[in-house]
Design a protein around this motif. Structure first.
Motif, short mmCIF file in Angstrom:
data_model
loop_
_atom_site.label_atom_id
_atom_site.label_comp_id
_atom_site.label_asym_id
_atom_site.label_seq_id
_atom_site.Cartn_x
_atom_site.Cartn_y
_atom_site.Cartn_z
N ASN A 62 60.87 32.39 14.05
CA ASN A 62 60.70 30.98 14.43
C ASN A 62 59.68 30.28 13.55
O ASN A 62 59.82 29.10 13.26
CB ASN A 62 60.30 30.88 15.90
N ALA A 106 51.54 23.66 26.07
CA ALA A 106 51.57 23.81 24.62
C ALA A 106 50.16 23.64 24.06
O ALA A 106 49.46 22.69 24.41
CB ALA A 106 52.49 22.77 24.01
N ASP A 110 50.38 24.88 18.67
CA ASP A 110 51.84 24.86 18.91
C ASP A 110 52.42 23.51 18.53
O ASP A 110 53.48 23.42 17.93
CB ASP A 110 52.14 25.10 20.40
N SER A 114 54.91 22.82 15.40
CA SER A 114 56.28 22.77 15.90
C SER A 114 57.16 22.00 14.92
O SER A 114 56.73 21.00 14.35
CB SER A 114 56.32 22.11 17.28
N THR A 116 59.54 20.10 15.42
CA THR A 116 59.80 18.73 15.88
C THR A 116 58.73 17.80 15.33
O THR A 116 58.99 16.70 14.87
CB THR A 116 59.74 18.68 17.42
N TRP A 117 57.48 18.29 15.39
CA TRP A 117 56.35 17.49 14.95
C TRP A 117 56.44 17.21 13.45
O TRP A 117 56.38 16.07 13.01
CB TRP A 117 55.06 18.25 15.30
#
Ligand code: HEM
Length: 141
Positions: A62, A106, A110, A114, A116-117
């Motif tokens: 991940n 979170a 994190d 991430s 998404t960030w």
């Protein structure tokens, strides 16, 4: 391709017995993958896979931020599901980190790491930069 649910259950010990390049299994998100044949084709190189051989590679997998294509590709190599052993720290259910006291679960790290960030922040920053440059050039003309 076989449905993940219909794959046999395997223990961590069984997976750990395949910890070398010639027999390379690893666990990602509770699914056991036989990556022996894939290692030479892996775009990230075989070395990273050998390092994770016989282990739970969920976190490094991940962390790399593998694409949806990579996740789809992984299904081809799925051979089993990890048997949840009571008390095993690496069992899928035990993997989620405990919620930070008073927080939403979170940690700052994190959030910052991430996908998404970064997927959101970087394009936004580039967009703003292009807009500012465009306005600057317009003023010069
Ligand atoms: C089923 C298992 C795996 C599959 C199918 C897979 C597939 C891929 C694919 C398709 C890429 C190209 C980039 C992308 O599309 O995301 C990639 C890159 C990479 N993978 Fe994997 N991978 C697997 C497991 C792992 C594991 C366990 C690691 C451990 C660290 C790893 C580390 C990397 C690295 C370092 C790259 C290069 C990233 C870059 O150059 O930006 N992969 N992988």
């Amino acid at each position: 391709m076989v449905a993940i649910e219909s794959l046999p259950e395997m223990t961590e010990a069984e997976v750990a017995a395949h910890a070398e390049k010639d027999s390379l299994w690893c666990i990602i998100d509770g699914v056991v993958y036989d990556l022996t044949k894939f290692a030479d084709e892996h775009p990230g190189g075989d070395q990273v896979l050998v390092e994770q051989a016989g282990r739970d590679a969920t976190e490094p997998f991940n962390d790399v931020g593998h694409s949806a294509d990579a996740k789809e590709m992984a299904k081809e190599y799925a051979i089993g599901r990890l048997k949840a052993t009571p008390g095993a720290a690496k069992a899928p259910a035990a993997q989620s980190k405990p919620a930070a006291a008073g927080g939403c679960g979170a940690s700052f790290k994190d959030i910052m790491t991430s996908p998404t960030w970064t997927n959101f922040l970087i394009p936004t920053a580039v967009g703003i930069l292009v807009f500012v440059l465009y306005k600057g050039v317009q003023r010069l003309l």
